[in-house]
Design an enzyme around this catalytic site. Sequence first.
Site, short mmCIF file in Angstrom:
data_model
loop_
_atom_site.label_atom_id
_atom_site.label_comp_id
_atom_site.label_asym_id
_atom_site.label_seq_id
_atom_site.Cartn_x
_atom_site.Cartn_y
_atom_site.Cartn_z
NE ARG A 162 14.20 -14.36 46.39
CZ ARG A 162 14.48 -14.90 45.20
NH1 ARG A 162 14.11 -14.27 44.08
NH2 ARG A 162 15.11 -16.04 45.11
CB SER A 237 15.93 -17.61 52.31
OG SER A 237 16.32 -18.83 51.71
CD GLU A 333 14.18 -14.01 50.37
OE1 GLU A 333 13.33 -14.81 49.96
OE2 GLU A 333 15.39 -14.20 50.23
#
Length: 337
Positions: A162, A237, A333
Amino acid sequence: MEILQHFSLKNYNTFGIEAFAKQFVSVHSSIELEMILKQFSNVKKFVLGGGSNMLLTQDIDALVIHLDLKGKEIVQEDADFVWVEGQAGENWHEFVLWTIENNFGGLENMSLIPGNVGTTPIQNIGAYGTEIKDTFVSCEAMKIDTQEIKTFDNKSCHFGYRESVFKNEVKDQYIITSVVFKLTKRNHKINISYGDINAELAKNNITNPTLKEVSNAVIAIRKSKLPDPKELGNSGSFFKNPIVSKKAFEAIHAKFPEMKYYDVSETEVKVPAGWLIEQAGFKGKRFGDAGIHKNQALVLVNYGNATGQEILNVSKTIQETILATFGILIETEVNVI
């Protein structure tokens, strides 16, 4: 191009948070983007894509540039591979479905991920054993201060979990305008290593899945776990799965032997953040209009009129509890604005 004043962003972020842009403009081509950047060179700017990976906690005191560049095409091909280009404003899921309809393999495991094509390299999005870096060839990006176009290849993007160069070394310096992927035309590398996909395929008596069947399985799984942002505000998420050194994990695991984990290297393991949050008792919990989804503890939701700050407060409570309970720090995130 119309410059709008005090513009509501409620319909431009998947959390459905009410926040306002000081100024707002939609651009539909690289030429329009260049014009806006030149015209407003001394004005603070904020680039907005699909609004799927951010949490607005305040109004944006800047010119919000909404990237609405559309288009997808084959730019090169041979007997085995095809190079396809998507413009930054293309909806990611629709782009993935287009590749599958053309029997191009490589993106099917990332079906139904919210957002637009242009933001996928920034986050190095991924799901069910695949990441953008696996098929990414290059992207074109415009330098905000000079309007120079630069091509970033796979290596220069410094992809991580990520992570990418766009979140680090060149953060806020470039605007991605298009992305090129290298996909298979035959001998597809079907990835069904995740148990959820295998279970979904088995449920439908599929033993030798096509690209479409893998995509359908992923879509079914995601729909069963994740709320549709059009019905319940969310950003997918909210937290990253933490990566912990094996040495530190051994002590934690001895205390919590039921803790799930996956080896990521000889020295590190990944722990599912959703499992940690669920074990801490947050799954399905609600704090006013902010809460944690009943089917997936990784997903924070807006039940109607939650503010971004209220959702952020819930996330901080979760982080503090996980750290106190398990000694593991989970990071967000999504981008908190």
